[in-house]
Scaffold this motif. Structure first.
Motif, PDB file in Angstrom:
ATOM      1  N   THR A 193       0.878  -0.779  -0.017  1.00 43.16           N
ATOM      2  CA  THR A 193      -0.367  -0.388  -0.019  1.00 43.16           C
ATOM      3  C   THR A 193       0.435   0.919  -0.323  1.00 43.16           C
ATOM      4  OG1 THR A 193      -1.939  -0.924   0.832  1.00 43.16           O
ATOM      5  CG2 THR A 193      -1.475   0.921   1.563  1.00 43.16           C
ATOM      6  N   GLY A 194       0.426   2.705  -0.766  1.00 41.91           N
ATOM      7  CA  GLY A 194       1.529   3.237  -0.980  1.00 41.91           C
ATOM      8  C   GLY A 194       2.840   3.363  -2.081  1.00 41.91           C
ATOM      9  N   ARG A 195       2.106   1.794  -2.584  1.00 37.53           N
ATOM     10  CA  ARG A 195       3.546   2.503  -3.821  1.00 37.53           C
ATOM     11  C   ARG A 195       2.947   2.828  -5.123  1.00 37.53           C
ATOM     12  NH1 ARG A 195       5.397  -1.857  -5.483  1.00 37.53           N
ATOM     13  NH2 ARG A 195       7.288  -1.392  -6.737  1.00 37.53           N
ATOM     14  N   PRO A 196       3.338   3.442  -5.945  1.00 34.52           N
ATOM     15  CA  PRO A 196       2.893   3.681  -7.371  1.00 34.52           C
ATOM     16  C   PRO A 196       1.854   2.725  -8.505  1.00 34.52           C
ATOM     17  CG  PRO A 196       5.070   4.663  -7.182  1.00 34.52           C
ATOM     18  CD  PRO A 196       5.172   3.832  -5.750  1.00 34.52           C
ATOM     19  N   ASP A 197       2.733   1.534  -7.959  1.00 32.55           N
ATOM     20  CA  ASP A 197       2.044   0.622  -8.384  1.00 32.55           C
ATOM     21  C   ASP A 197       1.946  -0.981  -7.627  1.00 32.55           C
ATOM     22  OD1 ASP A 197       1.041  -1.485 -10.834  1.00 32.55           O
ATOM     23  OD2 ASP A 197       2.727  -1.729 -11.716  1.00 32.55           O
ATOM     24  N   PRO A 198       0.761  -0.612  -6.878  1.00 29.84           N
ATOM     25  CA  PRO A 198       1.152  -1.881  -5.879  1.00 29.84           C
ATOM     26  C   PRO A 198       0.962  -3.434  -6.182  1.00 29.84           C
ATOM     27  CG  PRO A 198      -1.036  -0.255  -5.803  1.00 29.84           C
ATOM     28  CD  PRO A 198       0.665   0.063  -6.460  1.00 29.84           C
ATOM     29  N   TRP A 199       1.642  -4.574  -5.376  1.00 34.37           N
ATOM     30  CA  TRP A 199       1.898  -5.940  -6.431  1.00 34.37           C
ATOM     31  C   TRP A 199       1.385  -6.399  -5.256  1.00 34.37           C
ATOM     32  CZ3 TRP A 199       2.190 -10.840  -4.081  1.00 34.37           C
ATOM     33  CH2 TRP A 199       1.716 -12.174  -5.074  1.00 34.37           C
TER      34      TRP A 199
END
Length: 212
Positions: A136-142
Motif C-alpha cells: 500500500t502506498g507504492r505507485p504500482d502495488p503488487w
C-alpha cells in the motif's frame, strides 16, 4: 528484558505501532529441538485478544513450526531504530569528562502460547494482508491476485500459519532519557549527521528525560 523505569514503554498502542513499522520479528522457541530463532514478518491484530494477537507464516521446510506445537510459550522480539551514541556529543564531556559510550534502541518483546494454522483459506488471507501492509502506498502495488491461481495454490501448500495471542508484551525505549536536556540535544545533533540514524535522532529529541 532488563527494564530501568525510565526506559519502560507500556502504552499498548505505541508497542503495536512499533510492530507495524518494523514487522520482521525474531521468533524464539525452546522446545525439544533446543533453542531456535528465525526472523519472520508478523502482523498484529489488536482486536483478537486483550493485548492483541500476532499472525504470521513460515516455510513448511522450516523445522521451527513443529516446535511451536510442543511449547507453552514462545518469544518474538521486534527491533526498531538503533544507533551508537558517542560520548563526544554530550555537553557533560566538556564539563566533567565523566561520560562513556552507549547504544540507543527501541524494542518490543512479545510472549504467548502459539497456535498452528494449516488452513488454506486462513493462509490466503494472511499472505494477502501481509502483502497489502507492505505494498500500500507504492505507485504500482503488487497484489497476491496478480500471481496465477495454480502457482499461488502451490506456494500456499508450502507454508504453515501461526497465531500468537499476546500474553505479555514489553516495550523498551532507550533514547537518552537518563541524560540532561543539553546532553540529549547534543546526541540528537550528532545522530543527525548520519542519515541512517535520523529516526533515532527524532526519538531522542521527542522524549522527555528523567533528568528534566
Amino acid at each position: 528484558m532488563y527494564q530501568p523505569a525510565h526506559h519502560r514503554e507500556d502504552r499498548l498502542a505505541v508497542q503495536h505501532a512499533l510492530i507495524g513499522s518494523h514487522p520482521l520479528g525474531l521468533l524464539v522457541t525452546a522446545g525439544p529441538g533446543g533453542l531456535m530463532a528465525n526472523p519472520i514478518p508478523f502482523l498484529v491484530d489488536p482486536g483478537r485478544s486483550p493485548l492483541g494477537t500476532l499472525r504470521a507464516h513460515c516455510a513448511r521446510a522450516n523445522p521451527q513450526w513443529r516446535e511451536l506445537d510442543k511449547v507453552d510459550e514462545c518469544l518474538v522480539a521486534f527491533q526498531g531504530p538503533q544507533a551508537y551514541v558517542s560520548p563526544s556529543w554530550y555537553a557533560t564531556k566538556a564539563e566533567t569528562g565523566k561520560v562513556v559510550p552507549t547504544w540507543n534502541y527501541i524494542t518490543v518483546q512479545v510472549r504467548g502460547r502459539p497456535r498452528l494454522v494449516d488452513d488454506p483459506v486462513w493462509l490466503r488471507q494472511q499472505i494477502g494482508d501481509l502483502t497489502r501492509s507492505q505494498e500500500t502506498g507504492r505507485p504500482d502495488p503488487w497484489a497476491v491476485e496478480d500471481a496465477p491461481a495454480e502457482y499461488l495454490a502451490t506456494m500456499i501448500r508450502g507454508i504453515v500459519g501461526m497465531e500468537i495471542p499476546i500474553a505479555r508484551i514489553e516495550g523498551k525505549w532507550k533514547v537518552s532519557q537518563n541524560r540532561t536536556a543539553e546532553d540529549r540535544a547534543g546526541v540528537a545533533a550528532g545522530l543527525r549527521a548520519d542519515d541512517a540514524a535520523a529516526a533515532m535522532a527524532d526519538l531522542v529529541a521527542a522524549w522527555r528525560g528523567a533528568a528534566d
